[in-house]
Design a protein around this motif. Structure first.
Motif, PDB file in Angstrom:
ATOM      1  N   HIS A 100       0.840  -1.202   0.000  1.00  0.00           N
ATOM      2  CA  HIS A 100       0.000   0.000   0.000  1.00  0.00           C
ATOM      3  C   HIS A 100       0.872   1.248   0.000  1.00  0.00           C
ATOM      4  CE1 HIS A 100      -3.597   2.339   1.897  1.00  0.00           C
ATOM      5  NE2 HIS A 100      -3.544   2.497   0.592  1.00  0.00           N
ATOM      6  N   LEU A 101       1.947   1.232   0.798  1.00  0.00           N
ATOM      7  CA  LEU A 101       2.883   2.358   0.801  1.00  0.00           C
ATOM      8  C   LEU A 101       3.544   2.519  -0.559  1.00  0.00           C
ATOM      9  CD1 LEU A 101       4.452   4.519   2.490  1.00  0.00           C
ATOM     10  CD2 LEU A 101       6.204   2.758   2.827  1.00  0.00           C
ATOM     11  N   LEU A 102       3.967   1.420  -1.171  1.00  0.00           N
ATOM     12  CA  LEU A 102       4.594   1.488  -2.489  1.00  0.00           C
ATOM     13  C   LEU A 102       3.604   2.005  -3.533  1.00  0.00           C
ATOM     14  CD1 LEU A 102       7.044   0.968  -4.278  1.00  0.00           C
ATOM     15  CD2 LEU A 102       6.307  -1.410  -4.501  1.00  0.00           C
ATOM     16  N   TYR A 103       2.359   1.568  -3.435  1.00  0.00           N
ATOM     17  CA  TYR A 103       1.305   2.070  -4.332  1.00  0.00           C
ATOM     18  C   TYR A 103       1.198   3.585  -4.224  1.00  0.00           C
ATOM     19  CZ  TYR A 103      -3.469   3.286  -5.733  1.00  0.00           C
ATOM     20  OH  TYR A 103      -4.573   3.894  -6.302  1.00  0.00           O
ATOM     21  N   TRP A 104       1.159   4.095  -2.995  1.00  0.00           N
ATOM     22  CA  TRP A 104       1.060   5.542  -2.786  1.00  0.00           C
ATOM     23  C   TRP A 104       2.272   6.266  -3.373  1.00  0.00           C
ATOM     24  CZ3 TRP A 104       4.593   8.333   0.244  1.00  0.00           C
ATOM     25  CH2 TRP A 104       4.303   9.699   0.368  1.00  0.00           C
ATOM     26  N   PHE A 111       3.464   7.215 -11.683  1.00  0.00           N
ATOM     27  CA  PHE A 111       3.289   5.905 -12.297  1.00  0.00           C
ATOM     28  C   PHE A 111       1.807   5.514 -12.271  1.00  0.00           C
ATOM     29  CE2 PHE A 111       7.863   5.210 -11.410  1.00  0.00           C
ATOM     30  CZ  PHE A 111       8.238   4.644 -12.615  1.00  0.00           C
ATOM     31  N   LYS A 112       1.353   4.878 -13.352  1.00  0.00           N
ATOM     32  CA  LYS A 112      -0.014   4.367 -13.414  1.00  0.00           C
ATOM     33  C   LYS A 112      -0.061   3.033 -12.667  1.00  0.00           C
ATOM     34  CE  LYS A 112      -3.738   3.107 -16.621  1.00  0.00           C
ATOM     35  NZ  LYS A 112      -4.105   2.925 -18.054  1.00  0.00           N
ATOM     36  N   THR A 113      -0.618   3.065 -11.466  1.00  0.00           N
ATOM     37  CA  THR A 113      -0.514   1.932 -10.549  1.00  0.00           C
ATOM     38  C   THR A 113      -1.898   1.493 -10.084  1.00  0.00           C
ATOM     39  OG1 THR A 113       1.551   2.934  -9.781  1.00  0.00           O
ATOM     40  CG2 THR A 113       0.694   1.096  -8.492  1.00  0.00           C
ATOM     41  N   THR A 114      -2.093   0.182 -10.003  1.00  0.00           N
ATOM     42  CA  THR A 114      -3.385  -0.398  -9.606  1.00  0.00           C
ATOM     43  C   THR A 114      -3.175  -1.400  -8.484  1.00  0.00           C
ATOM     44  OG1 THR A 114      -4.136  -0.224 -11.914  1.00  0.00           O
ATOM     45  CG2 THR A 114      -5.443  -1.615 -10.432  1.00  0.00           C
ATOM     46  N   LEU A 115      -4.028  -1.330  -7.464  1.00  0.00           N
ATOM     47  CA  LEU A 115      -4.019  -2.332  -6.403  1.00  0.00           C
ATOM     48  C   LEU A 115      -4.727  -3.593  -6.884  1.00  0.00           C
ATOM     49  CD1 LEU A 115      -4.978  -0.285  -3.198  1.00  0.00           C
ATOM     50  CD2 LEU A 115      -2.724  -1.133  -3.813  1.00  0.00           C
ATOM     51  N   LEU A 116      -4.126  -4.746  -6.617  1.00  0.00           N
ATOM     52  CA  LEU A 116      -4.731  -6.037  -6.939  1.00  0.00           C
ATOM     53  C   LEU A 116      -4.793  -6.891  -5.674  1.00  0.00           C
ATOM     54  CD1 LEU A 116      -2.782  -6.950 -10.230  1.00  0.00           C
ATOM     55  CD2 LEU A 116      -4.943  -5.699 -10.032  1.00  0.00           C
ATOM     56  N   ILE A 133      -6.033 -12.682   0.637  1.00  0.00           N
ATOM     57  CA  ILE A 133      -5.241 -12.200   1.768  1.00  0.00           C
ATOM     58  C   ILE A 133      -3.959 -11.489   1.348  1.00  0.00           C
ATOM     59  CG2 ILE A 133      -6.139 -13.972   3.314  1.00  0.00           C
ATOM     60  CD1 ILE A 133      -3.582 -15.538   2.933  1.00  0.00           C
ATOM     61  N   HIS A 134      -3.702 -11.397   0.049  1.00  0.00           N
ATOM     62  CA  HIS A 134      -2.455 -10.766  -0.393  1.00  0.00           C
ATOM     63  C   HIS A 134      -2.753  -9.568  -1.273  1.00  0.00           C
ATOM     64  CE1 HIS A 134       1.787 -10.479  -1.054  1.00  0.00           C
ATOM     65  NE2 HIS A 134       1.662 -10.591  -2.360  1.00  0.00           N
ATOM     66  N   LEU A 135      -2.046  -8.478  -1.013  1.00  0.00           N
ATOM     67  CA  LEU A 135      -2.164  -7.263  -1.813  1.00  0.00           C
ATOM     68  C   LEU A 135      -0.906  -7.112  -2.652  1.00  0.00           C
ATOM     69  CD1 LEU A 135      -3.440  -3.817  -0.616  1.00  0.00           C
ATOM     70  CD2 LEU A 135      -1.291  -3.960  -1.853  1.00  0.00           C
ATOM     71  N   LEU A 136      -1.076  -6.836  -3.938  1.00  0.00           N
ATOM     72  CA  LEU A 136       0.049  -6.621  -4.851  1.00  0.00           C
ATOM     73  C   LEU A 136      -0.330  -5.533  -5.840  1.00  0.00           C
ATOM     74  CD1 LEU A 136       0.124  -9.489  -7.486  1.00  0.00           C
ATOM     75  CD2 LEU A 136      -1.560  -9.457  -5.656  1.00  0.00           C
ATOM     76  N   LEU A 137       0.584  -5.185  -6.728  1.00  0.00           N
ATOM     77  CA  LEU A 137       0.370  -4.045  -7.617  1.00  0.00           C
ATOM     78  C   LEU A 137       0.539  -4.421  -9.079  1.00  0.00           C
ATOM     79  CD1 LEU A 137       2.617  -1.395  -5.777  1.00  0.00           C
ATOM     80  CD2 LEU A 137       0.251  -2.004  -5.263  1.00  0.00           C
ATOM     81  N   LYS A 138      -0.192  -3.701  -9.922  1.00  0.00           N
ATOM     82  CA  LYS A 138       0.063  -3.710 -11.357  1.00  0.00           C
ATOM     83  C   LYS A 138       0.486  -2.299 -11.749  1.00  0.00           C
ATOM     84  CE  LYS A 138      -3.138  -3.192 -14.449  1.00  0.00           C
ATOM     85  NZ  LYS A 138      -4.330  -3.330 -15.329  1.00  0.00           N
ATOM     86  N   THR A 140       1.568   0.082 -15.083  1.00  0.00           N
ATOM     87  CA  THR A 140       1.511   0.165 -16.548  1.00  0.00           C
ATOM     88  C   THR A 140       2.476   1.242 -17.036  1.00  0.00           C
ATOM     89  OG1 THR A 140      -0.821  -0.519 -16.522  1.00  0.00           O
ATOM     90  CG2 THR A 140       0.015   0.496 -18.548  1.00  0.00           C
ATOM     91  N   ILE A 141       3.377   0.849 -17.931  1.00  0.00           N
ATOM     92  CA  ILE A 141       4.341   1.775 -18.524  1.00  0.00           C
ATOM     93  C   ILE A 141       4.299   1.600 -20.037  1.00  0.00           C
ATOM     94  CG2 ILE A 141       6.757   2.487 -18.644  1.00  0.00           C
ATOM     95  CD1 ILE A 141       7.191   1.203 -15.919  1.00  0.00           C
ATOM     96  N   ASP A 142       3.925   2.649 -20.742  1.00  0.00           N
ATOM     97  CA  ASP A 142       3.872   2.601 -22.215  1.00  0.00           C
ATOM     98  C   ASP A 142       3.088   1.386 -22.712  1.00  0.00           C
ATOM     99  OD1 ASP A 142       5.436   4.897 -22.316  1.00  0.00           O
ATOM    100  OD2 ASP A 142       7.309   3.773 -22.357  1.00  0.00           O
ATOM    101  N   ASP A 143       1.918   1.162 -22.145  1.00  0.00           N
ATOM    102  CA  ASP A 143       1.010   0.071 -22.539  1.00  0.00           C
ATOM    103  C   ASP A 143       1.541  -1.319 -22.196  1.00  0.00           C
ATOM    104  OD1 ASP A 143      -0.871   1.866 -23.606  1.00  0.00           O
ATOM    105  OD2 ASP A 143       0.198   1.949 -25.512  1.00  0.00           O
ATOM    106  N   HIS A 144       2.624  -1.405 -21.429  1.00  0.00           N
ATOM    107  CA  HIS A 144       3.129  -2.684 -20.942  1.00  0.00           C
ATOM    108  C   HIS A 144       2.796  -2.804 -19.455  1.00  0.00           C
ATOM    109  CE1 HIS A 144       5.374  -3.687 -24.612  1.00  0.00           C
ATOM    110  NE2 HIS A 144       5.742  -2.408 -24.653  1.00  0.00           N
ATOM    111  N   ASN A 145       2.270  -3.947 -19.061  1.00  0.00           N
ATOM    112  CA  ASN A 145       1.874  -4.165 -17.679  1.00  0.00           C
ATOM    113  C   ASN A 145       2.911  -4.992 -16.924  1.00  0.00           C
ATOM    114  OD1 ASN A 145      -0.672  -2.798 -17.831  1.00  0.00           O
ATOM    115  ND2 ASN A 145      -1.509  -4.569 -18.929  1.00  0.00           N
ATOM    116  N   TYR A 146       3.148  -4.612 -15.670  1.00  0.00           N
ATOM    117  CA  TYR A 146       4.106  -5.302 -14.818  1.00  0.00           C
ATOM    118  C   TYR A 146       3.474  -5.592 -13.467  1.00  0.00           C
ATOM    119  CZ  TYR A 146       7.385  -3.537 -18.303  1.00  0.00           C
ATOM    120  OH  TYR A 146       8.020  -3.245 -19.481  1.00  0.00           O
ATOM    121  N   ILE A 147       3.792  -6.753 -12.917  1.00  0.00           N
ATOM    122  CA  ILE A 147       3.385  -7.088 -11.564  1.00  0.00           C
ATOM    123  C   ILE A 147       4.509  -6.699 -10.612  1.00  0.00           C
ATOM    124  CG2 ILE A 147       2.824  -8.963  -9.971  1.00  0.00           C
ATOM    125  CD1 ILE A 147       0.560  -8.150 -11.886  1.00  0.00           C
ATOM    126  N   VAL A 148       4.148  -5.949  -9.587  1.00  0.00           N
ATOM    127  CA  VAL A 148       5.119  -5.446  -8.617  1.00  0.00           C
ATOM    128  C   VAL A 148       4.639  -5.864  -7.228  1.00  0.00           C
ATOM    129  CG1 VAL A 148       6.183  -3.384  -7.632  1.00  0.00           C
ATOM    130  CG2 VAL A 148       5.711  -3.492 -10.093  1.00  0.00           C
TER     131      VAL A 148
END
Length: 317
Positions: A100-104, A111-116, A133-138, A140-148
């Motif tokens: 959640h801190l990294l998302y903020w 950065f275009k960031t989404t909570l998952l 029970i797990h929170l992670l992030l997506k 998006t950079i230049d139409d490419h998606n990354y899991i963080v």
């Protein structure tokens, strides 16, 4: 209610919102976050290289830990409390706090960031958790998606963002990661190296992962908010079946590997030590050594009395 009174209350609410946002901005200072993780180049271009740099600085500065529970403290999910704990008080936290801190932080700098939300694979039952029970992030950079995901303990922690591509092996220092998608559900797995244990006393330790191919968690791409995790946050702190109650643990990545403290057992894994094997060293700490090692290795100073615990539930490093 007259139009004049409605206008007054509407203006008052607008002013209150602006003041609240300004107070939040003052308290949750982005410069303080980057000082906490030791990163200076956050004004660089918003590309994959910058994202990776920020991510790696965070996982080497902010430990994954559950000491609140074992110090008699309650974990709140609001962002201000998370910022206070992880940044101001230089503590760690679990995924609902760390990611959640990294998302903020990522969202704040553009950065275009989404909570998952995800379900963790439970090795003892050979199935994924029923609860999200797990929170992670997506990201998006230049139409490419990354899991963080900066909040997975031990040797299951990724060191770089993962491309959101199904079936592609993505080698990193800790292991080979692989994402696969089936009917809208994504699965994260890893292919691990063998372990080299110099101290034969610990060859059969329950802390050691026995599987070369290991499932980690599943998730969907449905956007989430932190409120979606409020019931899980309570469950983790209150349920007798919660791993977080059963064991105290702390995990911090280093440039070469990862430290993990489970109860009184301190381990260090050095990746790819020799012959495609990871070196894993064990040390049982004495009660009087806990505080010193928390400060020296994990850079944590606890304000309340910490009671280490290592119960019966399975936890591997």
């Amino acid at each position: 209610m007259s139009l004049g009174i409605q206008h007054f209350f509407g203006s008052f609410q607008s002013i209150l919102w602006v003041v609240t946002q300004e107070l939040v901005a003052i308290f949750m200072n982005i410069e303080a976050y980057f000082e906490r993780i030791g990163y200076k180049n956050w004004k660089n271009k918003l590309d994959l290289e910058t994202l990776t740099d920020i991510f790696q600085h965070q996982i080497r500065a902010i430990p994954f830990e559950n000491f609140n529970i074992h110090c008699g403290e309650t974990i709140e999910l609001n962002l201000e409390a998370t910022f206070d704990q992880l940044v101001r008080r230089k503590r760690g936290g679990w995924c609902l706090q760390i990611n959640h801190l990294l998302y903020w932080a990522l969202s704040t700098i553009g950065f275009k960031t989404t909570l998952l939300g995800g379900c963790v694979y439970i090795n003892s039952t050979k199935r994924y958790s029923n609860l999200m029970i797990h929170l992670l992030l997506k990201v998006t950079i230049d139409d490419h998606n990354y899991i963080v995901d900066a909040a997975y303990p031990g040797s299951y922690q990724m060191w770089q963002p993962l491309e959101l591509i199904s079936g592609k092996d993505q080698p990193q220092v800790p292991c080979i990661f692989r994402l696969t998608e089936e009917k809208g559900i994504w699965y994260l797995d890893q292919i691990r190296r063998a372990d080299y244990i110099p101290n034969e006393e610990f060859l059969n330790s329950d802390l050691l992962e026995k599987n070369k191919y290991r499932k980690i968690h599943s998730f969907t791409l449905q956007p989430r908010s932190i409120k979606d995790f409020e019931s899980v946050n309570a469950y983790m702190q209150e349920s007798p079946t919660s791993l977080f109650i059963d064991k105290s643990f702390c995990s911090l990545q280093t440039p070469e590997g990862v430290y993990v403290l489970v109860g009184w057992m301190l381990t260090y894994r050095r990746y790819n030590y020799k012959d495609n094997m990871d070196l894993v060293e064990f040390k049982i700490l004495k009660e009087e050594e806990i505080e010193e090692n928390l400060k020296k290795i994990f850079n944590i100073s606890l304000e309340k009395k910490f009671v280490p615990k290592n119960g019966d539930l399975i936890f591997t490093i």
